[in-house]
Enzyme design. Sequence first.
Site, short mmCIF file in Angstrom:
data_model
loop_
_atom_site.label_atom_id
_atom_site.label_comp_id
_atom_site.label_asym_id
_atom_site.label_seq_id
_atom_site.Cartn_x
_atom_site.Cartn_y
_atom_site.Cartn_z
N TYR A 171 -34.77 -2.57 12.00
CA TYR A 171 -34.98 -3.37 10.80
C TYR A 171 -35.13 -2.49 9.56
O TYR A 171 -34.66 -2.83 8.47
CB TYR A 171 -36.22 -4.26 10.96
N HIS A 262 -42.19 2.80 24.34
CA HIS A 262 -41.24 2.36 25.35
C HIS A 262 -41.40 3.14 26.65
O HIS A 262 -41.81 4.30 26.65
CB HIS A 262 -39.80 2.53 24.84
#
Length: 309
Positions: A171, A262
């Site tokens: 983003y 992650h």
Amino acid sequence: MLSSSFERNLHQPLLFIDKDTKVVIQGIGNQGQFHSRLMRQYGTKVVGAVHPKKAGSIIAGLPIFKNMKEVVKRTDANASLIFVPAPGAAAACIEAAQAGMGLVVCITEHIPQHDMIKVKKVMKETGCQLIGPNCPGLIQPGTHTKLGIIPTNIFNNGKIGIVSRSGTLTYEAAYATTLAGLGQSTVVGIGGDPFAGQLHTDVVKRFAADPQTEGIILIGEIGGTSEEDAAEWIAKTKLTQEKPVVAFIAGATAPPGKRMGHAGAIVSGGKGTAEGKYKALEAAGVRIARHPGNMGKFIFEEMKRMGKI
């Protein structure tokens, strides 16, 4: 560069999706309903959803089917978006691939790695393309098509292809290229799990072959070799002589053995470091952005230098 057979062999658009992509939702709970509404508001053709116990009903304005084979037969759907919880997500991916989906986008996080090994095997056998798991999905501003949870208001049709392991940094890059007047051709969030479907190289190859994509932003993170593999392909094809590439790697300050967000973002045995990735990418002619705030600035400068704006 890629031949035209690359697109034909996959039975799908070069950049995974287009205005004619027909999407089915697997996992039509609260999140599936919410995001299916947003996708339709954006312009995506969402044609139905799967729920074995609610077949024949209407949920969130979508017809519900018993299984993937039925929804394909009835709607000609060619892409699936998966919100199924982790214990059943791998089975959902496999069902979609075996039903003939050309593309499966899996948003689900925490899928067991052993399950993903099975999924990858089926994807290879069927020719289905998997994006994810643990990813935000992908978006194509020019066709108003998106699969996933990506917010649409920061995107604008344009020239830059973005491939990223990080959702939030995706983003950031998109907003920066929109502000710079460059816009985006297609944006793909590949996810940060160890056994992801599409890797950086897979997506960069498609951007290289796509005439609308005139520049590329590659966002990686520590762990694995996806970024190094992409650097090797970029160097081999001399891609940066035709299309500028800017890269940022997240996790540069992470201590070895410490997972950063992650599951795949971990440096182990001295491999997968940010510096190693930067070195490989820079050697391939990629311009390095060591701060995410420079991604938009640097791709604008590179596009201008190459006479593309």
